[in-house]
Design an enzyme around this catalytic site. Sequence first.
Site, PDB file in Angstrom:
ATOM      1  N   LYS A 164     -13.598 -10.065 -12.972  1.00 32.59           N
ATOM      2  CA  LYS A 164     -12.322  -9.599 -13.852  1.00 32.59           C
ATOM      3  C   LYS A 164     -12.727  -9.912 -15.497  1.00 32.59           C
ATOM      4  O   LYS A 164     -13.732  -9.397 -15.720  1.00 32.59           O
ATOM      5  CB  LYS A 164     -11.183 -10.574 -13.572  1.00 32.59           C
ATOM      6  CG  LYS A 164     -10.869 -10.492 -11.912  1.00 32.59           C
ATOM      7  CD  LYS A 164     -10.517  -9.275 -11.542  1.00 32.59           C
ATOM      8  CE  LYS A 164      -9.976  -9.159 -10.204  1.00 32.59           C
ATOM      9  NZ  LYS A 164      -9.999  -8.038  -9.300  1.00 32.59           N
ATOM     10  N   TYR A 202      -2.851 -14.543  -4.372  1.00 28.42           N
ATOM     11  CA  TYR A 202      -3.574 -13.114  -4.379  1.00 28.42           C
ATOM     12  C   TYR A 202      -3.494 -12.647  -2.918  1.00 28.42           C
ATOM     13  O   TYR A 202      -3.874 -13.299  -2.045  1.00 28.42           O
ATOM     14  CB  TYR A 202      -4.914 -13.334  -4.882  1.00 28.42           C
ATOM     15  CG  TYR A 202      -5.899 -12.163  -4.683  1.00 28.42           C
ATOM     16  CD1 TYR A 202      -5.778 -11.072  -4.970  1.00 28.42           C
ATOM     17  CD2 TYR A 202      -7.150 -12.135  -4.205  1.00 28.42           C
ATOM     18  CE1 TYR A 202      -6.577  -9.814  -5.104  1.00 28.42           C
ATOM     19  CE2 TYR A 202      -8.055 -11.217  -3.684  1.00 28.42           C
ATOM     20  CZ  TYR A 202      -7.588  -9.991  -4.271  1.00 28.42           C
ATOM     21  OH  TYR A 202      -8.614  -9.079  -4.189  1.00 28.42           O
ATOM     22  N   ARG A 207     -31.177 -16.656  -1.614  1.00 31.59           N
ATOM     23  CA  ARG A 207     -29.466 -16.842  -1.293  1.00 31.59           C
ATOM     24  C   ARG A 207     -28.815 -18.174  -1.928  1.00 31.59           C
ATOM     25  O   ARG A 207     -27.821 -18.122  -2.316  1.00 31.59           O
ATOM     26  CB  ARG A 207     -29.490 -17.071   0.273  1.00 31.59           C
ATOM     27  CG  ARG A 207     -27.715 -16.857   0.638  1.00 31.59           C
ATOM     28  CD  ARG A 207     -27.814 -16.818   2.230  1.00 31.59           C
ATOM     29  NE  ARG A 207     -28.436 -17.906   2.570  1.00 31.59           N
ATOM     30  CZ  ARG A 207     -29.114 -17.961   3.722  1.00 31.59           C
ATOM     31  NH1 ARG A 207     -29.392 -16.645   4.488  1.00 31.59           N
ATOM     32  NH2 ARG A 207     -29.820 -19.071   4.402  1.00 31.59           N
ATOM     33  N   ASP A 234      -6.899 -20.994  -8.206  1.00 32.84           N
ATOM     34  CA  ASP A 234      -7.448 -19.669  -8.751  1.00 32.84           C
ATOM     35  C   ASP A 234      -7.060 -19.371  -9.979  1.00 32.84           C
ATOM     36  O   ASP A 234      -5.816 -19.540 -10.599  1.00 32.84           O
ATOM     37  CB  ASP A 234      -6.724 -18.423  -7.955  1.00 32.84           C
ATOM     38  CG  ASP A 234      -7.319 -17.028  -8.221  1.00 32.84           C
ATOM     39  OD1 ASP A 234      -7.777 -16.916  -9.671  1.00 32.84           O
ATOM     40  OD2 ASP A 234      -7.453 -16.216  -7.468  1.00 32.84           O
TER      41      ASP A 234
HETATM   42  C1  LIG Z   1      -5.906 -13.247  -8.858  1.00 32.76           C
HETATM   43  C2  LIG Z   1      -7.240 -12.775  -8.045  1.00 32.76           C
HETATM   44  N1  LIG Z   1      -8.052 -13.767  -7.516  1.00 32.76           N
HETATM   45  C3  LIG Z   1      -9.260 -13.283  -6.879  1.00 32.76           C
HETATM   46  C4  LIG Z   1      -9.355 -12.094  -6.832  1.00 32.76           C
HETATM   47  C5  LIG Z   1     -10.615 -11.692  -5.958  1.00 32.76           C
HETATM   48  O1  LIG Z   1     -11.730 -11.225  -6.805  1.00 32.76           O
HETATM   49  P1  LIG Z   1     -12.716 -10.337  -6.341  1.00 32.76           P
HETATM   50  O2  LIG Z   1     -12.063  -9.063  -6.154  1.00 32.76           O
HETATM   51  O3  LIG Z   1     -13.973 -10.490  -7.117  1.00 32.76           O
HETATM   52  O4  LIG Z   1     -13.144 -10.703  -4.875  1.00 32.76           O
HETATM   53  C6  LIG Z   1      -8.490 -10.651  -7.326  1.00 32.76           C
HETATM   54  C7  LIG Z   1      -8.825  -9.609  -7.136  1.00 32.76           C
HETATM   55  O5  LIG Z   1      -8.100  -8.642  -7.720  1.00 32.76           O
HETATM   56  C8  LIG Z   1      -7.320 -11.358  -8.014  1.00 32.76           C
HETATM   57  O6  LIG Z   1      -6.499 -10.521  -8.509  1.00 32.76           O
END
Ligand SMILES: Cc1ncc(COP(=O)(O)O)c(C=O)c1O
Length: 398
Positions: free
Chosen positions: A214, A117, A64, A189
């Site tokens: 992504k 998000y 982990r 982010d």
């Molecule tokens: C800007 C942004 N941050 C974080 C995430 C979250 O990532 P995950 O889907 O890997 O949890 C997303 C997912 O669409 C996103 O668009």
Amino acid sequence: MTDLTGFRRETQILHAGRDPKANHGVVNPPVYHCSTVLFDSVEALLETRRDRASGAYVGFTYGREGTETTRAFEDAVTLLEGGYRAVTTSCGLGAICAALTAFLSAGDHLLIVDSLYGPARAFCEDFLRKFGVEITYYRPTVSAGIEALFQPNTKVVYLESPGSLTFEMTDVPAITTLCRARGIKTIMDNTWASPVCFRPLEHGVDVSINAATKYISGHSDLMLGIAVCTEEAFIPVKKTASGSGYCGGPDDVYMALRGLRTLGLRMKRHQESALRVAQWLQQRPEVARVMYPALPDDPGHAIWKRDYDGASGLFGVVLNACTDTQFAAMLDHMDLFKLGYSWGGYESLVVPTYPSDLRSAVTWEAPGPSLRLHVGLEDPDDLIADLERGFNRLAAAT
Ligand SMILES: Cc1ncc(COP(=O)(O)O)c(C=O)c1O
């Protein structure tokens, strides 16, 4: 491992986080499938206990907490983002939740950008509030005006730039300068930009998050998150991620590292094609506005140009007024812009967006429906033709 500090980013992307000499000359690091780690002696086991207790996290004790594969991925992204160390999580949202909970306790105040998000907003509303964290949303263009929102109990400012769905640019250094002076932690982010286009820690941020799901992995085939930390932020984030069970699976970590090697090339193509598609859309009578900071007339362009090295392939579009039937006729039958969440893979995607459901500090105003496009690596002329056919269907559905 070769010292990569003097090399340019495109070169670092290819060589970071791998050491063939330590691995029988094999180019890529091995994939460790691991839960149990065995120790030669009680002393060796006690050494790993001391390692954890001191917060060093140098050795490996249990699946982990990561393996050599995880460390290779973390070292690579850390080098690219200019951090101290990084923490891998099971997905991007996991990295966001781990970073937020690492620095917040009941009674603390959190300032969050209004355009964050959606599921991260839901985590703040549904979990952090329940556990006694006070939350204020700030407008993405707040800049130094954020100072007026600070409270004596403000512990964290959370940033995302450009914002999800509406793509406003935030002045990151203006905010981090004020936060640093007061000992307030900043978490950002950075998924839209990836380490190729922006490096938050160079602009004073304490924890930079990438949903490696992504662009970093780039092939729409895995879920993974990574939080790159300053030295001070590393132990709290590592302890929280590990203590909350946010670990990445070995194959996903390896695939993300594999995807990373082409990130520089892919980001260039995403930006070139996205700019072409965005400029074509700006000329269309069906389009009210395109929200993409790389466009010279975008309200966030000056900040983007000042701080960023490039743009990704993700942007928003507001249409002029049309009926739900027309909007659906356009989106239901796209040949290349397939309907689906996520983005950052090699392929183009579209989703309808509903920003008014996710805004409280600013009012969303638009003459018609909105959508988010991810411009993939296809030939941009084919993508433009796909959108043109979509607009024809929209007109025919009147
Ligand atoms: C800007 C942004 N941050 C974080 C995430 C979250 O990532 P995950 O889907 O890997 O949890 C997303 C997912 O669409 C996103 O668009």
